[in-house]
Design an enzyme around this catalytic site. Structure first.
Site, PDB file in Angstrom:
ATOM      1  N   GLU A 117       0.964  22.391   2.374  1.00 12.55           N
ATOM      2  CA  GLU A 117       0.441  23.763   2.561  1.00 12.55           C
ATOM      3  C   GLU A 117       1.265  24.734   1.742  1.00 12.55           C
ATOM      4  O   GLU A 117       2.444  24.497   1.511  1.00 12.55           O
ATOM      5  CB  GLU A 117       0.620  24.210   4.027  1.00 12.55           C
ATOM      6  CG  GLU A 117       0.064  23.283   5.045  1.00 12.55           C
ATOM      7  CD  GLU A 117       0.596  23.602   6.451  1.00 12.55           C
ATOM      8  OE1 GLU A 117       1.372  24.556   6.628  1.00 12.55           O
ATOM      9  OE2 GLU A 117       0.210  22.861   7.354  1.00 12.55           O
ATOM     10  N   LYS A 119       3.671  27.824   1.240  1.00 15.72           N
ATOM     11  CA  LYS A 119       4.656  28.451   2.127  1.00 15.72           C
ATOM     12  C   LYS A 119       4.582  29.953   1.929  1.00 15.72           C
ATOM     13  O   LYS A 119       5.013  30.488   0.912  1.00 15.72           O
ATOM     14  CB  LYS A 119       6.057  27.939   1.815  1.00 15.72           C
ATOM     15  CG  LYS A 119       7.116  28.517   2.751  1.00 15.72           C
ATOM     16  CD  LYS A 119       8.454  27.842   2.515  1.00 15.72           C
ATOM     17  CE  LYS A 119       9.487  28.268   3.536  1.00 15.72           C
ATOM     18  NZ  LYS A 119       9.844  29.700   3.446  1.00 15.72           N
ATOM     19  N   ASP A 121       5.251  33.843   2.123  1.00 20.18           N
ATOM     20  CA  ASP A 121       6.476  34.621   2.175  1.00 20.18           C
ATOM     21  C   ASP A 121       6.195  35.866   3.015  1.00 20.18           C
ATOM     22  O   ASP A 121       5.893  36.933   2.499  1.00 20.18           O
ATOM     23  CB  ASP A 121       6.889  35.000   0.749  1.00 20.18           C
ATOM     24  CG  ASP A 121       8.321  35.472   0.698  1.00 20.18           C
ATOM     25  OD1 ASP A 121       9.008  35.393   1.737  1.00 20.18           O
ATOM     26  OD2 ASP A 121       8.751  35.920  -0.379  1.00 20.18           O
ATOM     27  N   TYR A 229      -0.150  28.171  10.855  1.00 21.19           N
ATOM     28  CA  TYR A 229       0.198  26.881  10.238  1.00 21.19           C
ATOM     29  C   TYR A 229       0.520  25.779  11.242  1.00 21.19           C
ATOM     30  O   TYR A 229       0.981  24.721  10.853  1.00 21.19           O
ATOM     31  CB  TYR A 229       1.297  27.027   9.196  1.00 21.19           C
ATOM     32  CG  TYR A 229       2.567  27.712   9.669  1.00 21.19           C
ATOM     33  CD1 TYR A 229       3.380  27.122  10.624  1.00 21.19           C
ATOM     34  CD2 TYR A 229       2.943  28.937   9.130  1.00 21.19           C
ATOM     35  CE1 TYR A 229       4.543  27.740  11.041  1.00 21.19           C
ATOM     36  CE2 TYR A 229       4.100  29.567   9.538  1.00 21.19           C
ATOM     37  CZ  TYR A 229       4.894  28.966  10.505  1.00 21.19           C
ATOM     38  OH  TYR A 229       6.028  29.591  10.911  1.00 21.19           O
ATOM     39  N   LYS A 318      10.552  24.790  -2.990  1.00 19.40           N
ATOM     40  CA  LYS A 318      10.528  26.187  -3.427  1.00 19.40           C
ATOM     41  C   LYS A 318      10.158  26.344  -4.904  1.00 19.40           C
ATOM     42  O   LYS A 318      10.481  25.500  -5.730  1.00 19.40           O
ATOM     43  CB  LYS A 318      11.913  26.833  -3.194  1.00 19.40           C
ATOM     44  CG  LYS A 318      12.387  26.778  -1.758  1.00 19.40           C
ATOM     45  CD  LYS A 318      11.589  27.657  -0.830  1.00 19.40           C
ATOM     46  CE  LYS A 318      12.056  29.071  -0.830  1.00 19.40           C
ATOM     47  NZ  LYS A 318      13.183  29.373   0.022  1.00 19.40           N
ATOM     48  N   CYS A 413       5.209  66.738 -22.987  1.00 20.34           N
ATOM     49  CA  CYS A 413       4.657  65.382 -23.014  1.00 20.34           C
ATOM     50  C   CYS A 413       5.143  64.631 -24.258  1.00 20.34           C
ATOM     51  O   CYS A 413       5.014  65.127 -25.365  1.00 20.34           O
ATOM     52  CB  CYS A 413       3.136  65.462 -23.011  1.00 20.34           C
ATOM     53  SG  CYS A 413       2.339  63.874 -23.303  1.00 20.34           S
ATOM     54  N   CYS A 416       1.968  64.222 -26.698  1.00 17.67           N
ATOM     55  CA  CYS A 416       1.240  65.305 -27.354  1.00 17.67           C
ATOM     56  C   CYS A 416       1.994  66.630 -27.373  1.00 17.67           C
ATOM     57  O   CYS A 416       1.529  67.595 -27.974  1.00 17.67           O
ATOM     58  CB  CYS A 416      -0.135  65.504 -26.707  1.00 17.67           C
ATOM     59  SG  CYS A 416      -0.041  66.242 -25.069  1.00 17.67           S
ATOM     60  N   CYS A 431       1.164  65.531 -17.669  1.00 22.42           N
ATOM     61  CA  CYS A 431       0.966  66.213 -18.943  1.00 22.42           C
ATOM     62  C   CYS A 431      -0.261  67.109 -18.788  1.00 22.42           C
ATOM     63  O   CYS A 431      -1.277  66.688 -18.238  1.00 22.42           O
ATOM     64  CB  CYS A 431       0.741  65.169 -20.028  1.00 22.42           C
ATOM     65  SG  CYS A 431      -0.182  65.774 -21.442  1.00 22.42           S
ATOM     66  N   CYS A 437      -4.666  65.113 -25.196  1.00 21.11           N
ATOM     67  CA  CYS A 437      -3.480  64.268 -25.332  1.00 21.11           C
ATOM     68  C   CYS A 437      -3.923  62.863 -25.733  1.00 21.11           C
ATOM     69  O   CYS A 437      -4.695  62.224 -25.019  1.00 21.11           O
ATOM     70  CB  CYS A 437      -2.716  64.217 -24.004  1.00 21.11           C
ATOM     71  SG  CYS A 437      -1.404  62.990 -23.974  1.00 21.11           S
TER      72      CYS A 437
HETATM   73  S1  IVH Z   1       6.263  25.091   9.198  1.00 21.07           S
HETATM   74  C1  IVH Z   1       9.056  23.185  12.013  1.00 21.07           C
HETATM   75  N1  IVH Z   1       4.527  25.966   7.426  1.00 21.07           N
HETATM   76  O1  IVH Z   1       8.916  29.283   6.598  1.00 21.07           O
HETATM   77  C2  IVH Z   1       8.171  23.772  11.015  1.00 21.07           C
HETATM   78  N2  IVH Z   1       6.450  27.276   7.854  1.00 21.07           N
HETATM   79  O2  IVH Z   1      11.837  28.162   6.734  1.00 21.07           O
HETATM   80  C3  IVH Z   1       8.354  25.214  10.897  1.00 21.07           C
HETATM   81  N3  IVH Z   1       6.539  29.370   6.629  1.00 21.07           N
HETATM   82  O3  IVH Z   1      10.060  30.441   9.628  1.00 21.07           O
HETATM   83  C4  IVH Z   1       7.615  25.938   9.929  1.00 21.07           C
HETATM   84  N4  IVH Z   1       4.643  29.127   5.553  1.00 21.07           N
HETATM   85  O4  IVH Z   1       7.823  31.336   8.960  1.00 21.07           O
HETATM   86  C5  IVH Z   1       5.693  26.193   8.062  1.00 21.07           C
HETATM   87  N5  IVH Z   1       2.906  26.635   5.925  1.00 21.07           N
HETATM   88  C6  IVH Z   1       4.063  26.873   6.543  1.00 21.07           C
HETATM   89  C7  IVH Z   1       4.815  28.033   6.327  1.00 21.07           C
HETATM   90  C8  IVH Z   1       6.019  28.195   6.999  1.00 21.07           C
HETATM   91  C9  IVH Z   1       5.689  29.925   5.755  1.00 21.07           C
HETATM   92  C10 IVH Z   1       7.817  29.996   7.058  1.00 21.07           C
HETATM   93  C11 IVH Z   1       7.960  30.012   8.554  1.00 21.07           C
HETATM   94  C12 IVH Z   1       9.339  29.535   8.855  1.00 21.07           C
HETATM   95  C13 IVH Z   1       9.960  29.383   7.527  1.00 21.07           C
HETATM   96  C14 IVH Z   1      10.744  28.093   7.541  1.00 21.07           C
END
Ligand code: IVH
Length: 676
Positions: A117, A119, A121, A229, A318, A413, A416, A431, A437
């Site tokens: 999946e 991840k 942010d 998730y 990552k 500006c 111009c 401007c 301009c």
């Molecule tokens: S699984 C035990 N799946 O990443 C499993 N985490 O460092 C726990 N996060 O605090 C998390 N996308 O908030 C999982 N598809 C995803 C995620 C995800 C973002 C975040 C989550 C967690 C942090 C883990």
């Protein structure tokens, strides 16, 4: 229920269910069955029924997302199962090692089936459901105790208040990530910047800050979204054997699941997934910082267990950071389409998340001074998706010891030489040269020909520069008068490219009203506003006839945008461009306007609400006023008909008094609305 006709109660229940269904189709399935307008219509009907019969209101009604008054602080929320974190891997080797450890512990030759999946942010959240209703939302905190943020999580449209179906456990918890999509983040910061309020450095901070809003009415204005998730305890759901299967069930119950989640076979499958999502990363509408691989089979997850605070059955892989360090070579001023002067940092080129970056925006003079960026500085630069790279902050400890110059707003500006003006209280300096301009002219043309506007292929930045400098094109209408000979005289324009360009100019003449409205470049009229204007009014003439109040009948249009539209359509120069476009054969078919202007009892009256009302929330008051044809505005002006003054009113009440606007008490408002 006493006093309410059965029919009315039944209709309200049916509406609630129908709206929940459409919400589910829209958010969880991404398969809406009705238009936004039809949805709004259902929502309005329910709001009206509930307003007329407040006994019908239940907390899980879709109208009650802003359910409570502001909370005083965050109550601690203890997690029944700890919220774990993940180990990180950065290289293919580390993922290979992870997979090997998993196979050794399980004593399996492999390949292992992993759920892969993106991840997200954002901010981790835990949602508890009892009898299919959301009862608590909590942040991660230290993994054991988080903060209770139910009041703000309820305002996220993709968080179901009520689940679909009936085969969910009586009590269970899901975990997911709350995030702010890029477009919402940009729009939010833009508004904050214009209002001189705090802007967020990145979407993650914006999501965290919004979720921690104490006032749910404010939280509701923040464009948050969620992906779920997983289950906190898979054992809570009977008969589930693996993670991906659990996601499928969660989607059926109404949760929004990332559509990119899927199975990957062994380390090799995981690495292929990592690369595939990496390619997509820039096109996603939200930030991801990696992908996550989870051993799919729950029995194996249990067998593998966890070490300290991270499971042995999962790892985050990552991506390179979207924030990098580089140095500023100069701070310069760029003139935009509306004359706004934007400070831009010219950077020593640096790779950020895989893309070479050599310019970064500093937004406006206030941001420039707040961040205190100077030539020679070492800075952190960030880019995310389509978002323009920006300077996040200066590494002040690395500022060269010799004296550095503080960049200043120029008084004329740079393009111009016209005067630069800065309106009191506005963050933006402009401007005053208008279309005289060359920089503004070029930007207006770039916008006019862009893909979502008139979509004239082959008319790129360099060519526009040449056309403006050779004085062949001054306004967008001039594009339609260009001849083959004129174009052939320009640099790098051969027979073939001239022919292609003339063809695409010709093709662009058959356009649509929303495209034209957007292409004109009216301040703050983006594609969505253009579409909404077009839907509401049907023709350009009808938009031109509409006064500011009528313009605000279109969804999304408030007093400021309405003012910009009116001002634009009154300017003789703009009117001449429009009539010349028509003359040269550009055409945009009209359609039937969708709605007649509202003719309720309150039509023509504009209300401003201030202070706390005791018998209803402000949102309720607003929808009741609107349902009777009235308008609700957020600021007092000469056009305000009534100001409704609740408890502890703000400065608006005072301003209203000064302007002689009629004051109404809550009781008087209720009376106008027809009682109760
Ligand atoms: S699984 C035990 N799946 O990443 C499993 N985490 O460092 C726990 N996060 O605090 C998390 N996308 O908030 C999982 N598809 C995803 C995620 C995800 C973002 C975040 C989550 C967690 C942090 C883990």
């Amino acid at each position: 229920m006493s006093g309410i006709p059965d029919k009315v109660a039944e209709r309200a229940a049916a509406l609630r269910e129908e709206i929940d269904q459409h919400n589910y189709r829209y958010h969880a399935l991404s398969e809406p069955k009705i238009s936004d307008r039809e949805y709004d219509e259902l929502f309005r009907e329910l709001t009206e029924l509930e307003a007329a019969h407040p006994e019908l209101v239940v907390p899980q009604s879709p109208t009650q997302r802003v359910g409570s008054a502001p909370v005083a602080g965050f109550a601690p929320a203890e997690h029944e199962a700890p919220m774990l974190s993940l180990d990180n891997g950065f290289s293919d080797e580390e993922i290979g090692d992870f997979d090997r450890r998993v196979r050794e512990r399980l004593d399996e030759a492999g390949p292992i089936s992993y759920a892969a999946e993106p991840k997200l942010d954002g901010v981790a959240i835990a949602l508890q459901y009892v009898d299919g209703e959301l009862v608590r939302a909590a942040t991660r905190g230290d993994g054991r105790i988080g903060e209770n943020v139910t009041h703000s999580a309820r305002t996220i449209d993709s968080v179901p208040l009520c689940l679909q179906g009936s085969d969910y456990p009586q009590r269970f918890e899901v975990r997911g990530e709350v995030f702010m999509p890029h477009d919402g983040f940009e729009a939010f910061n833009e508004r904050a910047r214009a209002a001189g309020e705090k802007v967020f450095a990145n979407p993650r901070n914006a999501a965290a800050g919004s979720l921690r809003q104490l006032n749910p009415e404010v939280a509701a204005t923040r464009p948050l979204d969620i992906f779920i998730y997983g289950l906190a305890r898979p054992a809570d759901v009977e008969g589930l054997s693996g993670h991906l299967e659990s996601l499928k069930r969660l989607r059926e119950w109404g949760f929004k699941i990332n559509p990119l989640a899927r199975l990957a076979s062994g380390a090799e499958g995981c690495l292929a997934y990592y690369r595939e999502i990496g390619e997509l990363r820039d096109e996603l509408s939200y930030d991801i910082d990696g992908v996550v691989y989870k051993v799919d089979r729950f029995a194996w997850q249990r067998e593998l267990g966890q070490v300290s605070r991270a499971p042995r059955w999962a790892i985050a892989h990552k991506y390179p950071a979207q924030e990098q360090v580089t140095t500023v070579e100069a701070v310069e001023w760029q003139v935009g389409r509306t004359g706004a002067l934007t400070p831009v940092a010219r950077l020593k080129p640096v790779l950020v998340g895989g893309v070479m970056v050599s310019n970064a925006t500093l937004h406006n003079i206030d941001e420039l001074s707040r961040k205190d960026v100077r030539a020679g500085d070492t800075v952190y630069v960030r880019r995310a998706g389509d978002v323009i790279p920006e300077v996040v902050r200066v590494a002040l400890d690395r500022r060269p010891p010799k004296r550095t110059r503080i960049p200043r707003l120029p008084s004329t500006c740079p393009a111009c030489g016209s005067d630069v003006e800065r309106i009191e209280g506005e963050a933006v300096a402009r401007c005053t040269g208008g279309l005289d301009c060359p920089a503004q002219r070029k930007e207006a043309l770039r916008h006019f020909v862009s893909r979502l506007a008139m979509d004239i292929e082959g008319l790129g930045t360099k060519l526009i520069d040449q056309l403006v400098e050779a004085k062949l094109v001054e306004t967008p209408a001039d594009i339609y008068r260009l001849s083959g000979e004129q174009l052939l005289g320009l640099e790098r324009m051969g027979e073939k490219s001239v022919k292609n360009l003339l063809q695409s100019i010709e093709k662009s003449k058959q356009t649509t009203l929303p495209r034209l409205l957007y292409a004109l470049g009216i301040r703050e009229v983006g594609e969505a506003t253009a579409a909404s204007l077009s839907e509401q009014f049907g023709s350009l003439e009808a938009v031109q006839r509409a006064d500011e109040a009528a313009l605000q009948a279109a969804p999304d249009i408030g007093p400021i945008v309405a003012g910009h539209i009116r001002a634009f359509l009154r300017q003789p120069r703009n009117l001449s461009v429009i009539s010349r476009l028509k003359e040269y054969g550009v055409n945009w078919p009209s359609s039937e306007p969708l709605t007649e202007p509202a003719k309720g009892k309150l039509a023509g009256s504009t209300f401003v609400l201030t202070g706390t009302l005791s018998g209803m929330t402000r949102n309720e008051a607003k929808s009741r006023i609107q349902s009777m044809g009235g308008k609700v505005s957020s600021s007092i002006s000469g056009k305000t008909s009534y100001v409704v003054v609740g408890d502890s009113p703000g400065s608006k009440a005072e301003k209203a008094r000064k302007l002689g606007v009629t004051e109404l008490s809550e009781d008087e408002l209720v009376e106008m609305l027809g009682g109760t």
